[in-house]
Design an enzyme around this catalytic site. Structure first.
Site, mmCIF file in Angstrom:
data_model
loop_
_atom_site.group_PDB
_atom_site.id
_atom_site.type_symbol
_atom_site.label_atom_id
_atom_site.label_comp_id
_atom_site.label_asym_id
_atom_site.label_seq_id
_atom_site.Cartn_x
_atom_site.Cartn_y
_atom_site.Cartn_z
ATOM 1 N N ASP A 1 -13.366 -16.742 6.651
ATOM 2 C CA ASP A 1 -13.851 -15.379 6.847
ATOM 3 C C ASP A 1 -12.612 -14.481 6.813
ATOM 4 O O ASP A 1 -11.512 -14.929 7.156
ATOM 5 C CB ASP A 1 -14.566 -15.295 8.195
ATOM 6 C CG ASP A 1 -14.899 -13.871 8.574
ATOM 7 O OD1 ASP A 1 -15.491 -13.168 7.751
ATOM 8 O OD2 ASP A 1 -14.528 -13.464 9.695
ATOM 9 N N THR B 1 -12.216 -10.820 8.135
ATOM 10 C CA THR B 1 -11.939 -9.947 9.269
ATOM 11 C C THR B 1 -11.843 -10.729 10.579
ATOM 12 O O THR B 1 -12.772 -11.439 10.947
ATOM 13 C CB THR B 1 -13.033 -8.872 9.388
ATOM 14 O OG1 THR B 1 -13.146 -8.189 8.144
ATOM 15 C CG2 THR B 1 -12.698 -7.892 10.494
ATOM 16 N N ASP C 1 -14.866 -16.394 13.097
ATOM 17 C CA ASP C 1 -14.416 -15.899 14.400
ATOM 18 C C ASP C 1 -15.531 -15.466 15.330
ATOM 19 O O ASP C 1 -15.297 -14.675 16.233
ATOM 20 C CB ASP C 1 -13.439 -14.731 14.213
ATOM 21 C CG ASP C 1 -14.106 -13.528 13.560
ATOM 22 O OD1 ASP C 1 -15.130 -13.708 12.878
ATOM 23 O OD2 ASP C 1 -13.604 -12.410 13.747
#
Length: 829
Positions: free
Chosen positions: A519, A521, A621
């Site tokens: 991922d 961000t 995250d």
């Protein structure tokens, strides 16, 4: 006579196979209301060894352990991630959650004594929507119980029991040495200088008198556990030793009392072998107990991070800042701390509970939790974790989590569950170990028969010696310990380096990772947003800087031969810039909100045809990445150990840094290499040892093993495995062979634009939640999966709730929450 011997041996073989492999009668649970329970006796085996239970009802098993010793000191349900301590000569209740129909094996901590929990019937747990509130609450409570059970290894009672066991083994070993050495010396003297020694010194009566205390004191536990294991039709190492030494002891008494009943050349007593074998086995148990005492080091070290007491202050003392005075603060037990209490942490003290800083600024050493040695500055509004240390200044925190809800307790639970789980590579060893002892009995029987039928004179002496040696040298303990010792050590190393591994299977499979999908961000970048339009509060991650450690971490993965891919919702030019600066091979840009799990599945389908061991890992995250983390072969959650991070992935990187992925792969490789070494040694040792002991090489080489040498080899085999597994604790997985040059990280990545919609996302989310609900306390079905009204990410009901109008909204971060507050009317639409 040879034909008669063979016929008798064949009949005994058939009886042995029937005794050990015929279906066993199981014990049924007693159902009371919504729960069920059963009593299981632990005494050289589990009785009953087969438990028949109903599906969908909680089960409490009362383990009545009528012995002490390392072997049965734990009971492990590997499929459930439960490792419960069973104190000696006490009854311990182990509670299991409602289970689906199926078989759930359990075993002792050394994987030598086995049982089976067979669950049958229909259960509402198969349908997530119908799981009762009672069952969910029970599951939540069991998480705390599992953490408590896993921590029992550090409990004072368990420590005292182990110390007492070691002291008793020392005493038995000393007694064995005192009486065995004279017997051994007399036996050797009689062999070489018998004609020149007094008759009373060469008499077998003297040896019989000296070795009897060794037989019935030093070897008492071996015989007791061994015979009980045979009675329970679940024999293990002690059964082999007790069969071999008992046969030698009884034959030696025949030689002593009625020697005329035997041929002249068969009148040789084996009292020296009995004494040496039992003393060496006890010595091996003593060394093994000492070596295994450190098996739970990772859990014990984590539990010791939390202090016993804390300083509590009042709201008034916080407001008037009198908390800064050294004498202010009331010391209470950490068990009495409640949520929302104000706790003062002096500089240099350990933070007792998870909480939010409400006063003070300090550098906090979080290395005990994250593995990172560099202190981090924490200030007003920051969250801190219990077990970390405020280094240079006092802090006041408002407690947010206590007891089993703290990050530290959940880490303990995770590490314990992972250590209790079973690696796929262990399946072969388990299948062999299950039939190993009956096979050894059969080999010993036919060794005796063939030597008695066709061997040279004295046939009976050769037959007895070879059969006893086969029984003694065959050691299933080595097979049982080969894998779990290395897995336990490897998961402990990971925990000390801020890598929390959810299962032994994850530890084994990480070495096969060939593609890592990131991922963007908050994973590769720092997750910093900017307000694009002040009038409407629109935010953008277009200028989100990459983490300073990301390029080096990506370079490490490339050096390991791993392909890297990044998923980004940004425009192609923005995603391409981040991928180029980080050194990513391929970037998929403009990924739709429902597209991450689709792309993971698509990548898996591409690589699966190339290699049934080319695994795809996903690194994300948070909850918004949960479907993709679940879809990947291995999911890595970034973060600081929040509930959702640990529950949505196979591995949690406590540091929040990408170098943990390469470290996990290196740990997997070195652990599996260690396991293969152990398995190779265990299999090789048993095969070669049995071949030589049975006398198969005697016609060609004249090689035979004495029972004494077999006993020494048997004892040292397990100690050798423990020593080899212990080497893992010294492995440094942080060292990379890659010399990183920041000037050479820029690369031209392949850019793919996502121009599709992916309707299967909702179904993947439901499957993920359904899967997790059986193992966690998350109360979610589709109706509980919400959308952040600011950024559109998926969130759960417990994430940053905020009431506006007659409705509650939930947010993925405090930033989105604050943005919403600035203009709630706009985002509420």
């Amino acid at each position: 006579m040879a034909v008669l011997y063979i016929i008798v041996a064949a009949l005994i073989t058939a009886a042995l196979l029937w005794f050990f492999f015929a279906p066993q009668k199981g014990g049924k649970t007693t159902v009371t209301g919504h729960t069920q329970h059963i009593d299981v006796e632990v005494n050289g085996g589990y009785s009953p060894a087969l438990i028949q239970a109903e599906a969908g009802k909680p089960l409490t098993i009362h383990f009545d352990r009528k012995e002490t010793g390392e072997c049965t000191s734990h009971v492990v349900f590997s499929d459930l991630g439960i490792d419960a301590t069973l104190p000696g000569n006490r009854t311990t209740a182990v509670t299991l959650p409602p289970l689906k129909a199926g078989d759930y094996p359990f075993a002792c901590g050394m994987n030598m004594i086995h049982g089976m929990l067979r669950v049958s019937g229909e259960t509402q747990s198969d349908n997530l929507a119908s799981v009762s509130e009672h069952e969910r609450n029970l599951e939540h409570n069991l998480l705390a119980e599992r953490a408590t059970n896993s921590a029992n290894a550090a409990d004072s009672n368990s420590t005292r029991e182990r110390d007492a066991e070691i002291a008793l083994l020392k005493k038995k070993f000393l007694i064995g040495m005192i009486f065995t050495i004279p017997v051994f010396v007399l036996s050797m003297a009689s062999m070489f200088w018998g004609q020149n020694l007094p008759t009373w010194l060469t008499s077998p009566w003297l040896q019989a008198i000296l070795v009897t205390p060794v037989m019935f004191y030093t070897g008492w536990d071996i015989h007791r556990i061994g015979w009980n294991a045979i009675i329970h039709r679940n024999p293990e190492m002690n059964a082999l030793v007790t069969m071999g030494t008992t046969a030698a002891y009884l034959f030696s008494w025949v030689v002593t009392v009625i020697p005329q009943a035997l041929p002249l050349n068969a009148r040789h007593a084996y009292f020296d072998s009995v004494g040496v074998v039992l003393t060496l086995v006890v010595m091996g148990s003593l060394l093994e107990s000492r070596a295994r005492a450190g098996t739970g080091d990772a859990i014990q070290a984590l539990m010791k991070l939390r202090p016993d007491a804390a300083l509590v202050i009042t709201e008034e003392e916080l407001r008037n800042e009198s908390w800064k005075l050294p004498q202010v603060g009331r010391s209470i037990s950490i068990a009495d701390i409640k949520t929302d209490d104000l706790v003062k942490v002096p500089g240099g003290d350990t933070i007792p509970n998870d909480g939010k800083i409400v006063a003070g600024i300090a550098h906090v050493d979080e290395s005990m939790i994250t593995g990172e040695s560099k202190p981090v500055e924490r200030t007003l509004g920051d969250f801190v974790t219990g077990g970390t240390m405020a280094l240079d200044a006092p802090l006041v925190l408002r407690v947010t989590h206590t007891g089993s809800d703290t990050v530290l307790s959940q880490i303990v639970q995770l590490v314990s569950s992972a250590q209790a789980s079973k690696a796929p590579v262990q399946a072969l060893a388990d299948r062999i170990a299950k039939i190993f002892v009956p096979v050894v009995f059969t080999i010993a029987l036919w060794t005796f028969t063939l030597w008695l039928s066709f061997g040279p004179q004295p046939q009976l002496t050769y037959a007895l010696t070879t059969a006893v040696t086969v029984l003694i040298i065959a050691c299933p303990c080595a097979l049982g310990l080969a894998t779990p010792l290395s897995v336990t050590a490897g998961i402990g190393v990971g925990a000390k380096n801020g890598i929390l591994i959810s299962s032994a299977q994850a530890l084994e499979n990480a070495r096969h990772i060939k593609t890592v999908v990131f991922d963007k961000t908050g994973t590769i970048t720092e997750g910093k947003a900017e307000v694009r339009d002040a009038s409407d509060g629109t935010i953008s991650y277009a200028s989100d800087p990459i983490k300073s450690s990301s390029p080096a971490a990506i370079a490490e993965l490339k050096a390991l031969g791993i392909r890297t891919i990044m998923l980004s919702g940004d425009k192609a030019e923005t995603a391409e810039r981040v991928a180029r600066e980080a050194g990513i091979d391929t970037v998929i840009s403009e990924v739709k909100p429902d597209g991450k799990a689709f792309w993971i599945s698509h990548i898996q389908s591409q690589v699966s045809s190339a290699a049934s061991k080319h695994l795809v890992a996903m690194v994300g995250d948070g909850i918004n990445d949960a479907p993709a983390l679940a879809q990947a072969d291995l999911g890595f959650a970034m973060g600081t150990g929040t509930d959702i991070a640990m529950k949505s992935a196979d591995v949690t990187l406590m540091t929040g840094e990408l170098n943990g992925v390469a470290r996990m792969i290196r740990l997997s490789r070195v652990t599996m290499r260690n396991i293969h070494q152990n398995l190779g040694f265990a299999f090789g040792y048993n095969i070669i040892g049995i071949i030589i002991a049975s006398g198969l090489l005697y016609p060609l080489t004249g090689w035979l093993l004495s029972p004494m040498i077999a006993g020494l080899a048997m004892s040292l085999s397990s100690v050798s495995l423990i020593t080899n597994a212990s080497r893992l604790r010294a492995v440094d997985i942080t060292q990379s062979r890659v010399t990183f040059d920041s000037s050479s990280t820029s690369t031209n990545p392949q850019v793919i634009i996502d121009d599709s919609t992916h309707s299967q996302q909702g179904e993947l989310m439901f499957e993920f939640l359904k899967k997790k609900s059986a193992h966690t306390d998350i109360e979610d079905g589709l109706e509980h999966v919400l959308t952040d009204p600011v950024c559109g990410m998926s969130v759960t009901q417990d994430q940053n709730p905020f009431a506006y109008g007659d409705k509650a909204y939930h947010f993925c971060s405090e930033h989105c929450l604050e943005t919403f507050k600035s203009n709630p009317a706009q985002y509420a639409k």
